[in-house]
Design a protein around this motif. Structure first.
Motif, PDB file in Angstrom:
ATOM      1  N   ARG B  11      37.747  34.203  40.057  1.00 24.97           N
ATOM      2  CA  ARG B  11      39.339  34.478  39.613  1.00 24.97           C
ATOM      3  C   ARG B  11      40.306  33.725  38.220  1.00 24.97           C
ATOM      4  NH1 ARG B  11      42.492  34.627  44.880  1.00 24.97           N
ATOM      5  NH2 ARG B  11      44.015  33.113  43.824  1.00 24.97           N
ATOM      6  N   SER B  12      40.170  32.269  38.689  1.00 26.11           N
ATOM      7  CA  SER B  12      41.054  32.172  37.851  1.00 26.11           C
ATOM      8  C   SER B  12      40.283  32.024  36.430  1.00 26.11           C
ATOM      9  CB  SER B  12      40.872  29.814  38.157  1.00 26.11           C
ATOM     10  OG  SER B  12      41.418  28.935  36.857  1.00 26.11           O
ATOM     11  N   ALA B  13      38.294  31.946  36.116  1.00 21.81           N
ATOM     12  CA  ALA B  13      37.976  32.343  35.150  1.00 21.81           C
ATOM     13  C   ALA B  13      38.809  33.794  34.441  1.00 21.81           C
ATOM     14  CB  ALA B  13      36.863  31.743  35.171  1.00 21.81           C
ATOM     15  N   ARG B  14      38.458  35.205  35.407  1.00 25.48           N
ATOM     16  CA  ARG B  14      38.576  35.845  35.098  1.00 25.48           C
ATOM     17  C   ARG B  14      40.330  36.209  34.114  1.00 25.48           C
ATOM     18  NH1 ARG B  14      36.930  40.272  39.130  1.00 25.48           N
ATOM     19  NH2 ARG B  14      39.081  39.050  39.911  1.00 25.48           N
ATOM     20  N   ILE B  15      41.207  35.376  34.725  1.00 26.32           N
ATOM     21  CA  ILE B  15      42.349  35.301  34.234  1.00 26.32           C
ATOM     22  C   ILE B  15      42.529  34.636  32.959  1.00 26.32           C
ATOM     23  CG2 ILE B  15      44.578  34.227  34.630  1.00 26.32           C
ATOM     24  CD1 ILE B  15      44.368  34.604  37.777  1.00 26.32           C
ATOM     25  N   GLN B  16      42.062  33.559  33.220  1.00 21.46           N
ATOM     26  CA  GLN B  16      41.234  32.594  31.533  1.00 21.46           C
ATOM     27  C   GLN B  16      41.643  33.676  30.611  1.00 21.46           C
ATOM     28  OE1 GLN B  16      41.436  28.596  30.828  1.00 21.46           O
ATOM     29  NE2 GLN B  16      39.869  29.346  29.224  1.00 21.46           N
ATOM     30  N   GLU B  17      40.438  33.819  30.940  1.00 21.60           N
ATOM     31  CA  GLU B  17      39.311  35.389  30.120  1.00 21.60           C
ATOM     32  C   GLU B  17      40.199  36.702  29.574  1.00 21.60           C
ATOM     33  OE1 GLU B  17      37.266  37.708  27.903  1.00 21.60           O
ATOM     34  OE2 GLU B  17      37.138  38.086  30.527  1.00 21.60           O
ATOM     35  N   ALA B  18      40.472  37.040  30.693  1.00 24.80           N
ATOM     36  CA  ALA B  18      41.530  38.238  29.934  1.00 24.80           C
ATOM     37  C   ALA B  18      42.961  37.930  29.166  1.00 24.80           C
ATOM     38  CB  ALA B  18      42.486  38.976  31.668  1.00 24.80           C
ATOM     39  N   VAL B  19      43.935  36.286  29.989  1.00 24.88           N
ATOM     40  CA  VAL B  19      45.046  36.680  29.021  1.00 24.88           C
ATOM     41  C   VAL B  19      43.998  36.029  26.936  1.00 24.88           C
ATOM     42  CG1 VAL B  19      46.629  34.334  29.035  1.00 24.88           C
ATOM     43  CG2 VAL B  19      45.403  35.520  30.834  1.00 24.88           C
ATOM     44  N   HIS B  20      43.113  35.219  27.469  1.00 23.57           N
ATOM     45  CA  HIS B  20      42.390  34.380  26.320  1.00 23.57           C
ATOM     46  C   HIS B  20      42.035  35.779  24.811  1.00 23.57           C
ATOM     47  CE1 HIS B  20      41.900  30.311  25.499  1.00 23.57           C
ATOM     48  NE2 HIS B  20      42.530  30.826  26.904  1.00 23.57           N
ATOM     49  N   ARG B  21      41.331  36.716  26.019  1.00 23.34           N
ATOM     50  CA  ARG B  21      40.654  38.066  25.246  1.00 23.34           C
ATOM     51  C   ARG B  21      42.274  38.516  24.786  1.00 23.34           C
ATOM     52  NH1 ARG B  21      38.392  40.701  28.846  1.00 23.34           N
ATOM     53  NH2 ARG B  21      39.824  42.044  29.135  1.00 23.34           N
ATOM     54  N   THR B  22      43.355  39.025  25.379  1.00 21.20           N
ATOM     55  CA  THR B  22      44.714  40.130  24.956  1.00 21.20           C
ATOM     56  C   THR B  22      45.267  39.126  24.091  1.00 21.20           C
ATOM     57  OG1 THR B  22      44.804  40.287  26.891  1.00 21.20           O
ATOM     58  CG2 THR B  22      46.807  40.511  25.621  1.00 21.20           C
ATOM     59  N   VAL B  23      45.197  38.050  24.185  1.00 21.77           N
ATOM     60  CA  VAL B  23      46.563  36.752  22.948  1.00 21.77           C
ATOM     61  C   VAL B  23      45.060  37.575  21.444  1.00 21.77           C
ATOM     62  CG1 VAL B  23      46.941  34.764  21.880  1.00 21.77           C
ATOM     63  CG2 VAL B  23      46.675  35.075  24.104  1.00 21.77           C
ATOM     64  N   LYS B  24      43.946  36.802  21.560  1.00 21.46           N
ATOM     65  CA  LYS B  24      43.189  37.004  20.605  1.00 21.46           C
ATOM     66  C   LYS B  24      43.142  38.420  19.945  1.00 21.46           C
ATOM     67  CE  LYS B  24      39.703  34.799  22.127  1.00 21.46           C
ATOM     68  NZ  LYS B  24      38.219  34.035  22.518  1.00 21.46           N
ATOM     69  N   GLU B  25      43.478  39.552  20.820  1.00 19.66           N
ATOM     70  CA  GLU B  25      43.308  41.165  20.397  1.00 19.66           C
ATOM     71  C   GLU B  25      44.788  40.987  19.692  1.00 19.66           C
ATOM     72  OE1 GLU B  25      40.565  43.121  24.124  1.00 19.66           O
ATOM     73  OE2 GLU B  25      43.025  43.637  23.624  1.00 19.66           O
ATOM     74  N   LEU B  26      46.040  40.200  20.267  1.00 18.53           N
ATOM     75  CA  LEU B  26      47.332  41.081  19.613  1.00 18.53           C
ATOM     76  C   LEU B  26      47.294  39.877  18.158  1.00 18.53           C
ATOM     77  CD1 LEU B  26      49.787  40.343  22.992  1.00 18.53           C
ATOM     78  CD2 LEU B  26      49.090  42.050  21.389  1.00 18.53           C
ATOM     79  N   LEU B  27      46.594  38.990  18.007  1.00 18.38           N
ATOM     80  CA  LEU B  27      46.363  38.202  16.931  1.00 18.38           C
ATOM     81  C   LEU B  27      46.000  39.128  15.785  1.00 18.38           C
ATOM     82  CD1 LEU B  27      45.949  34.634  18.346  1.00 18.38           C
ATOM     83  CD2 LEU B  27      47.690  34.913  16.696  1.00 18.38           C
ATOM     84  N   ALA B  28      45.149  39.556  16.097  1.00 19.43           N
ATOM     85  CA  ALA B  28      44.799  40.245  14.982  1.00 19.43           C
ATOM     86  C   ALA B  28      45.418  41.885  15.096  1.00 19.43           C
ATOM     87  CB  ALA B  28      43.171  40.727  15.635  1.00 19.43           C
TER      88      ALA B  28
END
Lengths: 184, 184
Positions: B11-28
């Motif tokens: 779960r922890s890895a999935r939260i990390q992955e979702a949050v990182h992916r979201t940040v990258k999308e927003l930065l773009a």
């Protein structure tokens, strides 16, 4: 009537002074992440719109204040010889800029989209240029300012910013000695 | 039931992955100054409190995402000789990091109070160490990694950050050549 008699330049300079002073007071009291434009405006007694119009946004204002603090107010110390002039200047520079205040200034300058970062560099280049001319005036061989930026200033600033290594006076002296030795 | 079966690590890895992916999308999509923790939380489908608990604040989260992007995924290219290995690595590094994306990563890493800046350095040190060992394995003389950081990496990063000078491939090659020539 008194207000009408104030020249634009005078009012403009006073706003700048009030806003800069307020930012410095706030920086001394709280973390920069807590500071906002409305907070500065209220404490400085100017409308927030004046700050936005004049400085763009908060990061540009913080950069402007940091740059003003870094603006040279005197030439580097004259120690009588090129080697000790450069060493004294660099050891002092590294000590100032590796403090919390110095690191905060770098952070403000690099966090802005204005040209404050390049202007900050140019202050350092200006000082080194003064030392070069002074050395040549004494009949010493002089040095290349660009090379001094790359071989002395850049590694010091790099390690201050990235905090991977302590920037001690001995480390700074070794960089200067290596730079001057490499010219012989 | 399915949720209960998930391991904490998963779960922890999935939260990390979702949050990182979201940040990258927003930065773009937008300027980093417009991004907020509640915005990331909503888009990633996690409570804001989870983000604060895990990453501290927004600057630490942005630094974590930048560091993850910089994490080495492969060894530097093997060109068959030490000089060209270093040159290829450095020219590529400078090209990547002087782009808008690269400059944004530096800004995120340096804007955080976490240890991400020192960790970022260590990625570069790790790559140079790989090149040094590879060179020695070929019977080449090798080089000092600390000296390469000061004489090659530091000036490149300095000029990228302060934008006082264009960091061209020729400039990078001259630094490498000066560094290797100075060893002879």
């Amino acid at each position: 009537m008194a207000r009408e008699m104030l020249r634009q330049g005078g009012r403009s300079a006073r706003i700048q002074e009030a806003v800069h002073r307020t930012v410095k007071e706030l920086l001394a009291q709280m973390d920069r992440s807590e500071i906002t434009v409305p907070m500065i405006a209220e404490k400085a007694g100017v409308p927030p719109s004046t700050i936005y119009r004049r400085w763009g946004d908060l990061s540009d204002l913080l950069a402007d204040v940091a740059l003003e603090r870094l603006r040279p107010i005197a030439d580097p110390e004259d120690t009588g010889a090129m080697g000790s002039d450069i060493e004294t200047f660099i050891v002092d520079y590294a000590e100032e800029m590796s403090s919390d205040v110095g690191r905060g200034m770098y952070s403000d300058i690099l966090g802005s989209s204005s040209d404050s970062a390049a202007r900050c560099c140019h202050y350092t280049i200006h000082h080194l240029e003064t030392l070069r001319q002074r050395a040549e005036g004494r009949g010493e061989p002089g040095f290349e300012v660009d090379a001094a930026m790359d071989k002395i200033v850049a590694p010091i600033v790099y390690h201050i910013l990235f905090q991977d290594k302590a920037v001690t006076p001995d480390y700074c002296r070794a960089l200067v000695s290596d730079f001057l030795g490499g010219k012989g």
